[in-house]
Write an enzyme that holds these catalytic residues in place. Structure first.
Site, PDB file in Angstrom:
ATOM      1  N   ARG A  49       0.848  -1.193   0.000  1.00  0.00           N
ATOM      2  CA  ARG A  49       0.000   0.000   0.000  1.00  0.00           C
ATOM      3  C   ARG A  49       0.880   1.237   0.000  1.00  0.00           C
ATOM      4  O   ARG A  49       1.910   1.273   0.675  1.00  0.00           O
ATOM      5  CB  ARG A  49      -0.901   0.029   1.232  1.00  0.00           C
ATOM      6  CG  ARG A  49      -2.026  -0.991   1.209  1.00  0.00           C
ATOM      7  CD  ARG A  49      -2.921  -0.827   2.439  1.00  0.00           C
ATOM      8  NE  ARG A  49      -4.112  -1.668   2.357  1.00  0.00           N
ATOM      9  CZ  ARG A  49      -4.177  -2.892   2.869  1.00  0.00           C
ATOM     10  NH1 ARG A  49      -3.121  -3.404   3.469  1.00  0.00           N
ATOM     11  NH2 ARG A  49      -5.289  -3.594   2.761  1.00  0.00           N
ATOM     12  N   ASP A 165      15.728   6.256  -9.903  1.00  0.00           N
ATOM     13  CA  ASP A 165      15.388   5.651  -8.608  1.00  0.00           C
ATOM     14  C   ASP A 165      15.782   4.172  -8.574  1.00  0.00           C
ATOM     15  O   ASP A 165      15.018   3.317  -8.120  1.00  0.00           O
ATOM     16  CB  ASP A 165      13.889   5.808  -8.318  1.00  0.00           C
ATOM     17  CG  ASP A 165      13.576   5.651  -6.829  1.00  0.00           C
ATOM     18  OD1 ASP A 165      14.507   5.792  -6.003  1.00  0.00           O
ATOM     19  OD2 ASP A 165      12.415   5.403  -6.491  1.00  0.00           O
TER      20      ASP A 165
END
Length: 514
Positions: A49, A165
């Site tokens: 989540r 990233d």
């Protein structure tokens, strides 16, 4: 794809999300019609989540494959964050490589964006490093990881894309240690190989000196992050660490790091390559292509390429959807449940182990043991015996304990199990790579191997006989085994009492199976 083509592609996707939502397979009342039930995804479990939504694992019933739906609540996003989401879809849709997470589809349901992505059943590199518990990877494994990461980075750089990233959490793995580079939410398309980016983004532990200093940076910033990742693989520790972001940036800019690795464990060439990737001067860092050309990698490059291709071909992949079409995605709430009875239990008992996250794909029973293959291709076994009777290895857990609750067969870690079959007191299973493993009692020779460890195998044993005869399916009687190979050949062994082995082959011949 040229920059102009990329921009047109981006604009097309943007208009898709800016207009009316695509059909989600749901009727106005929120229920599913009979026609819509033909196309659906069965939820397995939530993988994670975030601030703006969830990532959920689903099984696609059309081809029985596993996929991830990344859910993004757009009404929670700023205009810039919406652009970042669109940017990720644009980049994913143009990147097609064996070591990059595959994009399949996306659609809108009111204010929620759903992105369908490839699923990796082996977690991520961060977890893999932690699972080592201080035990160093072999150099062969490090080079295997290095080759795949460098291949993925070389591909995105050739497409003019800067990842921005790269970190162990964004490097995903299958159970066969196939690497997939993912999460392109921060990626940026540059005009050319000489272009520079200015925005300060990324994860602090992997930020390059130029990012920390707020100056322009290019593709070599990704190489720095790669160096940090390989440093972690070699040492099982972070390259840079600090109690706060400011101290961390100071350490990175000053180049305040040491690599305490014995060159008796890893070759000097491999260690030197990490130092080159972590050079303070980005110009002196190698490109991803130059890393692949280093002797420590290039000497086995063809073998590594073939291995990646083989592992990818063995994976069951969903059909690629065309983003210009309006896809239908039906999400149901039906889960697969496992019930068992016998051994004094006259009423079927539901097993909570296979609720939600460990949904069962196949179940099989022996004389006093059970086996289940889950949708994530993991094998669970357990026993149903009275008085604490000892097992003879048919559970595959490396001991003779009679586990009363389903337990994952850890000895098969890294193997994607496709099918399982149970004899009276032995078990056989087949992997996605068409390999066959057996364990349990060898009293009637059912294991099909020369077992030097005695009349039983407590752990799964690979049947080398079938390494050149890929297995399609296995079936077990109480004391005999039958295997169908991918070439259509049938093999049987075990107890031939009453001529069952010969009779079986004759019946199959008459039915036209052989």
């Amino acid at each position: 794809m040229s920059l102009d083509e990329y921009e047109r592609h981006y604009a097309s996707l943007n208009s898709d999300l800016g207009g009316e939502s695509v059909a989600s397979g749901r009727s106005a009342s929120g229920t599913f019609s009979g026609e819509e039930e033909k196309l659906h995804y069965i939820p397995i479990r939530i993988l994670g989540r975030g601030a703006f939504g969830e990532a959920t694992l689903y099984r696609r019933t059309e081809d029985n494959s596993l996929v991830v739906w990344k859910e993004v609540e757009l009404n929670c996003l700023s205009e810039k964050e919406r652009r970042d989401v669109m940017n990720e879809i644009s980049i994913l849709s143009i990147l097609q490589h064996n070591n990059i997470i595959a994009y399949f589809n996306h659609f809108m349901d009111k204010d929620t964006l759903f992105i369908e992505l490839e699923y990796c059943n082996g977690g991520n590199l961060y977890d893999k490093i932690n699972q080592q518990k201080g035990e160093l990877f072999t150099e062969e494994m490090v080079i295997w990881f290095l080759y795949q990461i460098a291949s993925a980075v070389a591909h995105i750089h050739k497409a003019g894309i800067l990842h921005r990233d790269i970190k162990t959490l964004n490097i995903f793995l299958t159970k066969t240690t196939l690497i997939k580079l993912g999460d392109y939410g921060l990626a940026k398309k540059l005009d050319s190989q000489f272009a520079m980016a200015e925005t300060c983004v990324g994860t602090p532990y992997y930020m390059s000196p130029e990012l920390c200093q707020g100056v322009k940076y290019d593709f070599k910033s990704d190489i720095w992050a790669m160096g940090c990742v390989i440093f972690e693989v070699l040492t099982l520790t972070r390259t840079f660490d600090a109690t706060n972001p400011l101290n961390l940036c100071v350490k990175i800019v000053q180049g305040n790091w040491t690599m305490d690795v014995d060159d008796k464990v890893y070759s000097p060439e491999l260690i030197r390559l990490v130092y080159e990737c972590l050079d303070q001067d980005p110009v002196k860092r190698p490109s991803a292509d130059q890393i692949l050309d280093q002797p420590v990698v290039s000497c086995s490059r063809q073998e590594l390429e073939e291995r990646v291709a083989l592992l990818n071909s063995a994976m069951k992949k969903p059909k690629l959807s065309n983003v210009t079409e309006s896809p239908v995605a039906v999400v149901t709430t039906r889960y697969r449940e496992v019930y068992c009875w016998g051994g004094g239990k006259f009423t079927p008992q539901k097993l909570d182990t296979f609720k939600g996250g460990n949904s069962a794909q196949q179940v099989c029973a022996g004389e006093n043991h059970f086996a289940v293959v889950t949708v994530e291709k993991e094998l669970y076994t357990w026993a149903n015996v009275q008085g604490g009777a000892k097992m003879v290895g048919q559970l595959g857990h490396g001991d003779q304990s009679s586990y009363r609750q389903p337990k994952k067969v850890d000895c098969l870690q890294g193997k994607a199990i496709r099918q399982v079959a149970c004899g009276a007191d032995f078990t056989a299973c087949v992997t996605d790579e068409d390999q066959m493993y057996m364990f349990g009692s060898d009293y009637y020779g059912c294991l099909g191997v020369e077992n030097e460890r005695g009349p039983q195998a407590l752990e799964p044993v690979l049947l080398e006989f079938f390494e050149e005869r890929p297995v399609r399916q296995v079936s077990c009687g109480d004391n005999h085994v039958v295997v169908l190979t991918q070439r259509g050949d049938i093999y049987s062994w075990g107890c031939g009492e009453h001529g069952k082995l010969t009779l079986l082959v004759n019946v199959l011949f008459m039915l036209g199976f052989i």
